[in-house]
Write a protein that holds these residues in place. Sequence first.
Motif, PDB file in Angstrom:
ATOM      1  N   ALA A   1       0.816  -1.216   0.000  1.00  0.00           N
ATOM      2  CA  ALA A   1       0.000   0.000   0.000  1.00  0.00           C
ATOM      3  C   ALA A   1       0.850   1.267   0.000  1.00  0.00           C
ATOM      4  O   ALA A   1       0.499   2.252  -0.654  1.00  0.00           O
ATOM      5  CB  ALA A   1      -0.944  -0.004   1.194  1.00  0.00           C
ATOM      6  N   ASP A   2       1.970   1.271   0.727  1.00  0.00           N
ATOM      7  CA  ASP A   2       2.813   2.460   0.755  1.00  0.00           C
ATOM      8  C   ASP A   2       3.323   2.813  -0.644  1.00  0.00           C
ATOM      9  O   ASP A   2       3.219   3.965  -1.094  1.00  0.00           O
ATOM     10  CB  ASP A   2       4.011   2.248   1.689  1.00  0.00           C
ATOM     11  CG  ASP A   2       3.640   2.361   3.151  1.00  0.00           C
ATOM     12  OD1 ASP A   2       2.774   1.580   3.598  1.00  0.00           O
ATOM     13  OD2 ASP A   2       4.206   3.214   3.844  1.00  0.00           O
ATOM     14  N   THR A   3       3.877   1.815  -1.319  1.00  0.00           N
ATOM     15  CA  THR A   3       4.415   2.036  -2.665  1.00  0.00           C
ATOM     16  C   THR A   3       3.323   2.498  -3.619  1.00  0.00           C
ATOM     17  O   THR A   3       3.515   3.406  -4.432  1.00  0.00           O
ATOM     18  CB  THR A   3       5.072   0.756  -3.191  1.00  0.00           C
ATOM     19  OG1 THR A   3       6.148   0.397  -2.323  1.00  0.00           O
ATOM     20  CG2 THR A   3       5.597   0.927  -4.604  1.00  0.00           C
ATOM     21  N   LEU A   4       2.160   1.887  -3.498  1.00  0.00           N
ATOM     22  CA  LEU A   4       1.038   2.219  -4.375  1.00  0.00           C
ATOM     23  C   LEU A   4       0.596   3.673  -4.174  1.00  0.00           C
ATOM     24  O   LEU A   4       0.426   4.427  -5.145  1.00  0.00           O
ATOM     25  CB  LEU A   4      -0.119   1.263  -4.097  1.00  0.00           C
ATOM     26  CG  LEU A   4      -1.258   1.220  -5.110  1.00  0.00           C
ATOM     27  CD1 LEU A   4      -0.773   0.683  -6.444  1.00  0.00           C
ATOM     28  CD2 LEU A   4      -2.394   0.348  -4.563  1.00  0.00           C
ATOM     29  N   LEU A   5       0.434   4.090  -2.912  1.00  0.00           N
ATOM     30  CA  LEU A   5      -0.038   5.446  -2.642  1.00  0.00           C
ATOM     31  C   LEU A   5       1.017   6.490  -2.988  1.00  0.00           C
ATOM     32  O   LEU A   5       0.691   7.560  -3.524  1.00  0.00           O
ATOM     33  CB  LEU A   5      -0.453   5.570  -1.175  1.00  0.00           C
ATOM     34  CG  LEU A   5      -1.698   4.779  -0.766  1.00  0.00           C
ATOM     35  CD1 LEU A   5      -1.945   4.905   0.735  1.00  0.00           C
ATOM     36  CD2 LEU A   5      -2.927   5.238  -1.537  1.00  0.00           C
ATOM     37  N   LEU A   6       2.274   6.208  -2.691  1.00  0.00           N
ATOM     38  CA  LEU A   6       3.327   7.161  -3.029  1.00  0.00           C
ATOM     39  C   LEU A   6       3.361   7.445  -4.524  1.00  0.00           C
ATOM     40  O   LEU A   6       3.546   8.595  -4.953  1.00  0.00           O
ATOM     41  CB  LEU A   6       4.688   6.637  -2.563  1.00  0.00           C
ATOM     42  CG  LEU A   6       4.918   6.583  -1.054  1.00  0.00           C
ATOM     43  CD1 LEU A   6       6.234   5.883  -0.745  1.00  0.00           C
ATOM     44  CD2 LEU A   6       4.903   7.984  -0.442  1.00  0.00           C
ATOM     45  N   ALA A   7       3.156   6.400  -5.323  1.00  0.00           N
ATOM     46  CA  ALA A   7       3.148   6.579  -6.771  1.00  0.00           C
ATOM     47  C   ALA A   7       1.864   7.240  -7.254  1.00  0.00           C
ATOM     48  O   ALA A   7       1.894   8.146  -8.095  1.00  0.00           O
ATOM     49  CB  ALA A   7       3.337   5.230  -7.458  1.00  0.00           C
ATOM     50  N   ALA A   8       0.718   6.807  -6.723  1.00  0.00           N
ATOM     51  CA  ALA A   8      -0.562   7.354  -7.179  1.00  0.00           C
ATOM     52  C   ALA A   8      -0.681   8.842  -6.869  1.00  0.00           C
ATOM     53  O   ALA A   8      -1.242   9.612  -7.648  1.00  0.00           O
ATOM     54  CB  ALA A   8      -1.715   6.589  -6.530  1.00  0.00           C
ATOM     55  N   TYR A   9      -0.123   9.259  -5.729  1.00  0.00           N
ATOM     56  CA  TYR A   9      -0.230  10.658  -5.313  1.00  0.00           C
ATOM     57  C   TYR A   9       0.933  11.517  -5.810  1.00  0.00           C
ATOM     58  O   TYR A   9       0.895  12.734  -5.672  1.00  0.00           O
ATOM     59  CB  TYR A   9      -0.300  10.742  -3.787  1.00  0.00           C
ATOM     60  CG  TYR A   9      -1.654  10.438  -3.216  1.00  0.00           C
ATOM     61  CD1 TYR A   9      -2.366  11.390  -2.505  1.00  0.00           C
ATOM     62  CD2 TYR A   9      -2.240   9.186  -3.379  1.00  0.00           C
ATOM     63  CE1 TYR A   9      -3.619  11.115  -1.973  1.00  0.00           C
ATOM     64  CE2 TYR A   9      -3.479   8.894  -2.861  1.00  0.00           C
ATOM     65  CZ  TYR A   9      -4.177   9.858  -2.157  1.00  0.00           C
ATOM     66  OH  TYR A   9      -5.413   9.574  -1.636  1.00  0.00           O
TER      67      TYR A   9
END
Length: 372
Positions: free
Chosen positions: A31-39
């Motif tokens: 989730a961390d990697t996903l949110l950092l990239a999405a945002y």
Amino acid sequence: MLRLQGEMIRGGTSKCWIFDHHEVVATGVDADTLLLAAYNAADPRQIDGVGGASSTTSKAAIVRTSAEPGIDVEYAFAQVGIGDESVEWTSNCGNCATAVALYAVHNGLVPITADAATVRMLNVNTGARLTGTIPTPGGTVPDEGTAAVPGTAALGVPVLLGFEDPAGTSTGRALPTGRALDTLTAPASPVEVSLVDAGAPAALFEAKAFGLDGTESLAEFATAVPALTALRRQAALTMGLADECDPVSHAVPKVGVVARSASYRTTHGTLISQDEYDLAVRMVSMHAPHPAIGLTSAVALATAAAIPGTLAHRVTRQTADGTLRLGTPAGVITARTVPAPDGASPTVLLHRAARRIARAELLVPVLEGRPA
């Protein structure tokens, strides 16, 4: 490039992207990697992502139905960094809880059987239990409403948000040190503080300790933010929320100042007289003044104001009916405490508004488990 379904919802004065837990897991990326990239968290402007480049618009919630008795929905709240590749999972957000409640009724996570639906929620970050009650006239879920909250002129679906037994969620008791007053070391001299855990852990200082009167504009209050940011770290250690070797958290505890009510003008120029509210408050959100107040901070204020000996109790105009009117930069926000049975701390109720803004497929540039 990953594809992730999401729904953007304004809850109160925040915008929050809501994601289904199972869809997040299905991406195969943490989730961390996903949110950092999405945002696009690494960019202070978040120009290549869905973040809004402010603490109130760089938020997310990951939601799933719950198997726990008495709970309909569980959600993990994320405060995504701005110009900082980090995701804070240590706190809760009442405005995003408002958004989660609307998301739940729109997506069939709770049954609609009457003219109002109550979503029973668990914030997995803190263990906090909340309820969100939404009107569903004729068994239908509204897309629009006429409810308003200070801090935005936008209208939305009314949501009655309740924080159940909020005291001691993070530390086990409303006063983590067992004292209504503690002393921390400020750069110039020692400063009194009330350390409270209700809704969220909070460190509350008297405004006059920083040369303020509690009615400052956002720009004026910003001068105190560096000192309050430094004190946040000391407060976290004193409350047992962190060890010396832990990285600095910019989300907990919440920090702010309180003062007696006095006349002031809101950010939009509306004159608020001293008789229109009971306690002046200015809070910090991550690295900047909060434009209004976070709801978990409002719960902490309502709890602290009822405890004799705290700084909030010292300067609050006490009421007989359990209401507390908070004078914030955006205007007056009212919290109401309701006695709870079986020795639980009082439930704190706040009226909010929410609106769905978008349903979208996010194209997330994640490569080999890292943001592209």
